[in-house]
Write a protein that holds these residues in place. Structure first.
Motif, PDB file in Angstrom:
ATOM      1  N   GLY A 119       0.803  -1.232   0.000  1.00 42.04           N
ATOM      2  CA  GLY A 119       0.000   0.000   0.000  1.00 42.04           C
ATOM      3  C   GLY A 119       0.826   1.267   0.000  1.00 42.04           C
ATOM      4  N   GLY A 120       2.143   1.141  -0.066  1.00 44.07           N
ATOM      5  CA  GLY A 120       3.010   2.314  -0.010  1.00 44.07           C
ATOM      6  C   GLY A 120       3.116   3.010  -1.355  1.00 44.07           C
ATOM      7  N   PRO A 121       3.928   4.073  -1.405  1.00 47.21           N
ATOM      8  CA  PRO A 121       4.024   4.853  -2.633  1.00 47.21           C
ATOM      9  C   PRO A 121       4.940   4.192  -3.666  1.00 47.21           C
ATOM     10  N   ILE A 122       4.699   2.934  -3.920  1.00 49.33           N
ATOM     11  CA  ILE A 122       5.546   2.120  -4.780  1.00 49.33           C
ATOM     12  C   ILE A 122       4.651   1.625  -5.903  1.00 49.33           C
ATOM     13  N   PRO A 123       5.144   1.534  -7.118  1.00 48.29           N
ATOM     14  CA  PRO A 123       4.323   0.956  -8.179  1.00 48.29           C
ATOM     15  C   PRO A 123       3.772  -0.404  -7.747  1.00 48.29           C
ATOM     16  N   ALA A 124       2.511  -0.631  -8.044  1.00 48.01           N
ATOM     17  CA  ALA A 124       1.831  -1.798  -7.480  1.00 48.01           C
ATOM     18  C   ALA A 124       2.461  -3.100  -7.937  1.00 48.01           C
ATOM     19  N   TYR A 125       3.025  -3.115  -9.169  1.00 52.08           N
ATOM     20  CA  TYR A 125       3.561  -4.396  -9.623  1.00 52.08           C
ATOM     21  C   TYR A 125       4.759  -4.823  -8.779  1.00 52.08           C
ATOM     22  N   MET A 126       5.510  -3.839  -8.220  1.00 52.27           N
ATOM     23  CA  MET A 126       6.649  -4.208  -7.392  1.00 52.27           C
ATOM     24  C   MET A 126       6.185  -4.892  -6.113  1.00 52.27           C
TER      25      MET A 126
END
Lengths: 480, 241
Positions: free
Chosen positions: A262-269
């Protein structure tokens, strides 16, 4: 180097390991004591924030990473190196080579830790969780590692051409993985940092691989060596164990990204991380199927009882931690437990419950052999195990329960945040109690080991040193 | 059989695979992402941090604030962050373009700070919270940071400094004032620069009737901004126009 023709005897091997491995193991126990004192300090600060608040060196945000690094590099990695050297000599049946370089490496390693911890406490931590060691400390550690661990490979290489034991697979994988992971993590995290959010990727990659490929593989190498050794029952399936090794290396090293659910990371990662983590259930099952029957069939000889409790505790912790990791990577569960004390509980279960207990079991098995002393007694290890095992269990259960209480309260937006704090504080207090018990146990262990080693040194060297101060026969005759 | 080289290569390639997948791949994909300018307002986001706030990041790092505070707001599928008013939208990769080190945090023993600068604009209140958190929130577990402040005696006949967060004039002969050191001001400036609230393409707020924000990339083409820096559905892009 020419392959050695025949296997050396166990006593010869232990004698060749005495100084280098003994140095590493006793040093690591010293850092274990320091780490447990720092943990007590940091957990007190979680519920009594005014405690020693005037000293900038002892603020929570510095003591906590200092305790973590002290445990991981001072105790766990150092003891792991000692045990790895001893295991690779024992398993290949060769004498340990390179004792002097190993001792120099140990001095370097300890220098690196001292410098690094002082740096963190002085406020020089890098600001990246688990990569806190300042840029001036990590190269010293790395040099120390190379000076120590290379000899484990060289020792094994003297008798190439024999089939490997399961624990050798794990051992060699860990020895090869550490320099890769450590250097890549520090280079891309600290020396030439990537931009923005990619630092989180480096951090998580490093953290995950340090845990999976280095610490857990060393722990599993110990379990795969000691459990069959103590019980006299062979590991049921060697191919399954090797399969577990490679699947864990592959899936596990992808798995860390769930820490930013749920963090500010691209979801695929994050999704890749979750998939990797869920797939680690396969190697987890492989380990359980191989080691659980061995552990259940334990033989009740005094020495095996001494050590088997530690190793058994480690095995159970490993399996429980693996299952919890899979669970918390799933959104339904992670939604509650993310950002809570449960993550702290899981790290403690892994570091102290699994890695720490496996290494302590191995230390209690190896140290008496190195110095040829009849120690420790059944009563002492039972007492020590109750302190440390009880402390770890209490701390982990308290933090896990506190984490769930905290997570449920945080989930409900009508509960103001100060109320969330009020709810988790009692659990943090319980974990201080647990840390105190662990620190007490470690103090007793360190005192007992120092006493034993000093007695051994005295018995062995005092007569010869004493002889230096006696007048020589020639002088005595001249006086007469 | 000799397994040494096999294990070495096996470890090398598995570690390389995860390095490629977790670090290098994403780096090649959006490692060169730059700030974006909103066409209507001419504002470039993320904002550059003022010098004092930049120094404050070092204070934040040195004292390990991120061990208890996160700086990331999750969308409502992942938790109650938005309901708690910790931000008007979830945080995305672009919010952290200038953060070095990143310090996102993974544990919430204290509240999230991604938008503390928007929530708390009063410098004095933040300073007081650093000096003695319990004076603001009675059961706070946050440590006190007295070493970021200077304790000074006030000479008789002298006025207390206007900057003092706390003045003790209880005894007539020896009065004491607590004055923030530069580090405290820097840290507060850093906290007040925490405003991950700008409207950007990745997470659009529910559109107000008739109003929409047009976002262009520094290159000037709308196509460039569509690089998937986050998991925002690509279908959002046209609706921004």
């Amino acid at each position: 180097m020419e392959p050695q023709a025949s296997r050396a005897s166990a006593a010869e091997i232990d004698a060749s390991c005495r100084w280098p491995v003994g140095f590493l193991l006793t040093k690591s126990l010293g850092w274990l004591l320091v780490a447990s004192c720092l943990s007590v300090l940091s957990s007190i600060k979680l519920h009594a924030p005014g405690f020693l608040a005037n000293c900038s060196w002892l603020t929570y945000g510095r003591v906590q990473p200092a305790a973590w690094n002290c445990f991981v590099f001072g105790f766990a990695s150092q003891a792991a190196l000692g045990v790895a050297l001893w295991l690779s000599a024992r398993l290949t049946g060769t004498l340990l080579v390179g004792a002097r370089t190993i001792c120099v490496g140990t001095v370097l390693w300890n220098l690196g830790i001292t410098v690094g911890l002082l740096g963190i406490l002085a406020g020089d931590g890098t600001g990246i969780e688990s990569l806190e060691l300042p840029a001036y400390a990590s190269p010293i550690l790395f040099a120390g590692y190379l000076a120590i661990a290379s000899w484990s490979i060289v020792t094994g290489y003297q008798r190439r051409g024999e089939p490997l034991f399961v624990s050798q697979w794990y051992l060699m994988a860990a020895i090869f993985a550490f320099p890769w992971v450590f250097s890549a993590g520090h280079l891309m995290g600290v020396f030439f940092p990537l931009r923005g959010i990619l630092q989180a990727a480096v951090q998580v990659w490093y953290w995950q691989n340090l845990f999976t490929l280095w610490l857990s593989f060393i722990g599993l190498a110990i379990l795969f060596y000691l459990l069959p050794k103590l019980t006299g029952v062979a590991v049921p399936s060697r191919p399954l164990a090797v399969f577990g090794l490679w699947t864990m290396a592959l899936f596990g090293s992808f798995g860390g990204m769930y820490r930013y659910l749920g963090g500010p990371i691209p979801a695929y990662m994050v999704s890749t991380g979750v998939v990797g983590t869920v797939l680690t259930i396969v190697p987890l099952l492989a380990v359980a199927m191989n080691l659980w029957p061995v552990y259940r069939s334990r033989v009740q000889s005094e020495e095996s009882v001494n050590v088997v409790r530690f190793v058994g505790f480690a095995l159970v912790s490993y399996l429980v931690h693996g299952l919890l990791t899979v669970l918390s990577s799933l959104q339904a569960f992670g939604r509650i437990t993310h950002f809570t004390l449960l993550t702290v509980a899981m790290d403690q279960l892994f570091l102290q419950g699994f890695v720490g207990m496996a290494l302590l079991g191995a230390t209690l098995y190896v140290l008496p052999r190195l110095f040829e002393i009849n120690w420790p007694s059944l009563g002492f290890t039972r007492f020590y195990f109750r302190c440390v095992g009880g402390g770890i269990a209490l701390g982990v259960i308290a933090l896990a329960a506190g984490g769930i209480v905290q997570g449920l309260a945080m989930e409900n937006a009508t509960i103001p945040f100060f109320d969330v704090v009020r709810r988790y504080v009692p659990f943090a207090g319980t974990s201080t109690l647990a840390n105190l018990v662990i620190a007490f146990g470690n103090f007793v262990l360190c005192a007992a080991v120092s006493l034993q080693v000093l007695l051994w040194l005295a018995e062995r060297y005092v007569p010869s040193v004493w002889a230096w101060f006696q007048p020589s026969p020639v002088v005595r005759e001249a006086k007469a | 059989m000799n397994y040494g080289p096999l294990i070495f290569l096996g470890v090398f390639f598995t570690v390389a695979a995860s390095w490629l997948g977790v670090v290098l791949g994403p780096h090649l994909q959006f490692g060169n992402d730059g700030p974006a300018t909103t066409e209507d307002t001419g504002i470039t986001y993320p904002y550059a941090r003022p010098g004092q706030a930049h120094q404050g990041a070092e204070v934040y790092r040195a004292n390990g604030c991120f061990y208890c505070h996160t700086r990331q707001v999750r969308s409502k599928e992942y938790g109650s962050d938005l309901e708690r008013h910790w931000g008007k939208r979830r945080t995305v990769a672009r919010d952290f373009l200038w953060d070095q080190p990143l310090m996102l945090g993974t544990l919430r023993l204290g509240p999230d700070l991604a938008n503390i600068g928007a929530r708390e604009t009063n410098t004095h209140a933040l300073l007081l919270r650093l000096y003695n958190p319990r004076s603001v929130m009675p059961n706070s577990t946050m440590p006190r940071y007295p070493y970021l402040f200077e304790k000074r005696p006030i000479k008789p006949g002298q006025e207390a400094s206007p900057d003092a967060v706390f003045v003790d004039q209880s005894s007539s002969d020896r009065n004491i004032e607590i004055v923030p050191k530069p580090e405290a001001y820097q840290l507060v400036a850093y906290l007040q620069s925490q405003k991950a609230e700008a409207v950007i393409l990745e997470v659009l707020p529910p559109l107000p009737p008739g109003g929409a924000t047009n976002v262009v990339s520094p290159g000037g083409t709308n196509a460039a901004i569509a690089t998937p820096a986050t998991n925002a559905p690509a279908t959002n892009a046209p609706s921004a126009k």
